[in-house]
Design a protein around this motif. Structure first.
Motif, PDB file in Angstrom:
ATOM      1  N   GLU A  17       0.851  -1.206   0.000  1.00  0.00           N
ATOM      2  CA  GLU A  17       0.000   0.000   0.000  1.00  0.00           C
ATOM      3  C   GLU A  17       0.884   1.252   0.000  1.00  0.00           C
ATOM      4  OE1 GLU A  17      -3.210  -0.186  -0.418  1.00  0.00           O
ATOM      5  OE2 GLU A  17      -3.681  -2.239   0.171  1.00  0.00           O
ATOM      6  N   GLN A  46      -5.370   9.860  -4.975  1.00  0.00           N
ATOM      7  CA  GLN A  46      -5.229   8.399  -4.907  1.00  0.00           C
ATOM      8  C   GLN A  46      -4.045   8.019  -4.019  1.00  0.00           C
ATOM      9  OE1 GLN A  46      -7.478   6.441  -6.157  1.00  0.00           O
ATOM     10  NE2 GLN A  46      -6.487   4.516  -5.595  1.00  0.00           N
ATOM     11  N   GLU A  50      -4.027   5.672  -0.617  1.00  0.00           N
ATOM     12  CA  GLU A  50      -3.176   4.486  -0.398  1.00  0.00           C
ATOM     13  C   GLU A  50      -2.454   4.581   0.953  1.00  0.00           C
ATOM     14  OE1 GLU A  50      -3.719   2.091  -2.116  1.00  0.00           O
ATOM     15  OE2 GLU A  50      -4.384   2.838  -4.048  1.00  0.00           O
ATOM     16  N   HIS A  53      -4.894   3.551   3.393  1.00  0.00           N
ATOM     17  CA  HIS A  53      -5.076   2.084   3.396  1.00  0.00           C
ATOM     18  C   HIS A  53      -3.984   1.426   4.252  1.00  0.00           C
ATOM     19  CE1 HIS A  53      -7.243   2.132  -0.797  1.00  0.00           C
ATOM     20  NE2 HIS A  53      -7.950   2.712   0.154  1.00  0.00           N
ATOM     21  N   GLU A  94      -3.667  -1.873  -9.746  1.00  0.00           N
ATOM     22  CA  GLU A  94      -4.808  -2.177  -8.862  1.00  0.00           C
ATOM     23  C   GLU A  94      -5.193  -3.660  -8.936  1.00  0.00           C
ATOM     24  OE1 GLU A  94      -6.085  -0.510  -6.431  1.00  0.00           O
ATOM     25  OE2 GLU A  94      -4.820   1.203  -6.849  1.00  0.00           O
ATOM     26  N   ILE A  97      -2.940  -5.425  -6.675  1.00  0.00           N
ATOM     27  CA  ILE A  97      -3.355  -5.210  -5.268  1.00  0.00           C
ATOM     28  C   ILE A  97      -4.547  -6.122  -4.946  1.00  0.00           C
ATOM     29  CG2 ILE A  97      -4.199  -3.545  -3.548  1.00  0.00           C
ATOM     30  CD1 ILE A  97      -1.500  -2.761  -4.485  1.00  0.00           C
ATOM     31  N   GLN A 127     -11.369  -2.788  -3.314  1.00  0.00           N
ATOM     32  CA  GLN A 127     -10.718  -3.122  -4.590  1.00  0.00           C
ATOM     33  C   GLN A 127     -11.719  -3.198  -5.739  1.00  0.00           C
ATOM     34  OE1 GLN A 127      -7.540  -2.126  -3.500  1.00  0.00           O
ATOM     35  NE2 GLN A 127      -7.365  -3.080  -5.511  1.00  0.00           N
ATOM     36  N   GLU A 130     -12.078   0.382  -6.641  1.00  0.00           N
ATOM     37  CA  GLU A 130     -10.851   0.904  -7.246  1.00  0.00           C
ATOM     38  C   GLU A 130     -10.745   0.462  -8.714  1.00  0.00           C
ATOM     39  OE1 GLU A 130      -9.168   3.153  -4.743  1.00  0.00           O
ATOM     40  OE2 GLU A 130      -7.452   1.808  -4.650  1.00  0.00           O
TER      41      GLU A 130
HETATM   42 FE1  FEO Z   1      -4.930   0.346  -1.614  1.00  0.00          FE
HETATM   43 FE2  FEO Z   1      -5.517   1.092  -4.561  1.00  0.00          FE
HETATM   44  O1  FEO Z   1      -5.289  -0.244  -3.293  1.00  0.00           O
END
Ligand code: FEO
Length: 164
Positions: A17, A46, A50, A53, A94, A97, A127, A130
């Motif tokens: 992240e 963005q 992150e 996150h 993404e 991720i 996700q 995203e």
């Molecule tokens: Fe934290 Fe864009 O995944």
């Protein structure tokens, strides 16, 4: 108390992240360098998401009595090509991720770590959003191409992104 296996996997996700934030900061600067201020703004927002996150995972890890083991954050690429390529790479990242979150979720299940499984549900849902959001931007970019006036209209639209 969280297991060592889960702790290591969460620490790895925290690093991923943080790398995502690093990557989007670099992509944003790349777009700003081409005077695409709106795309740059979107990527900066963005990047801060992150970081949030990572912070949310850190809080969870510590709440479970785990040990935070921060790792070096990898350097992002130095060039990303045109705006379409930037967002294609964003979508690809993404997807990476998503695969990592899904693997983490599976691990929590295998370990019968219910608290981690529930905490990770938020990331599974995130996700989906995203990938859908970035996928839409990629579609719009493919529709207008990266030449001509329409991309500047898209740029101004991207500049209106607020924080979620
Ligand atoms: Fe934290 Fe864009 O995944």
């Amino acid at each position: 108390m969280i297991s060592k296996t889960m702790q290591d996997a969460l620490n790895a996700q925290i690093n991923l992240e943080q790398y995502s934030a690093q990557l989007y900061l670099a992509m944003g600067a790349h777009c700003a360098g081409k005077s695409f201020k709106g795309f740059a703004h979107w990527l900066a927002v963005q990047a801060s998401e992150e970081t949030a996150h990572a912070a949310k995972l850190i809080t969870f890890l510590l709440d479970r009595g785990g040990k935070l083991e921060l790792q070096a954050i990898a350097a992002p690429p130095k060039d990303f090509g045109g705006v379409i390529q930037v967002f294609e790479q964003t979508l690809g990242h993404e997807k990476t991720i998503t695969a990592s979150i899904n693997a983490l979720f599976e691990l929590a299940r295998a370990e019968k770590d219910h608290a981690s499984e529930i905490a990770l549900q938020w990331y599974v849902t995130e996700q989906v959003e995203e990938e859908a959001g970035v996928g839409e931007i990629v579609d719009h970019l493919h529709a207008v191409g990266d030449q001509g006036g329409a991309i500047w209209y898209l740029d101004s639209k991207m500049g209106k992104r607020g924080k979620r």
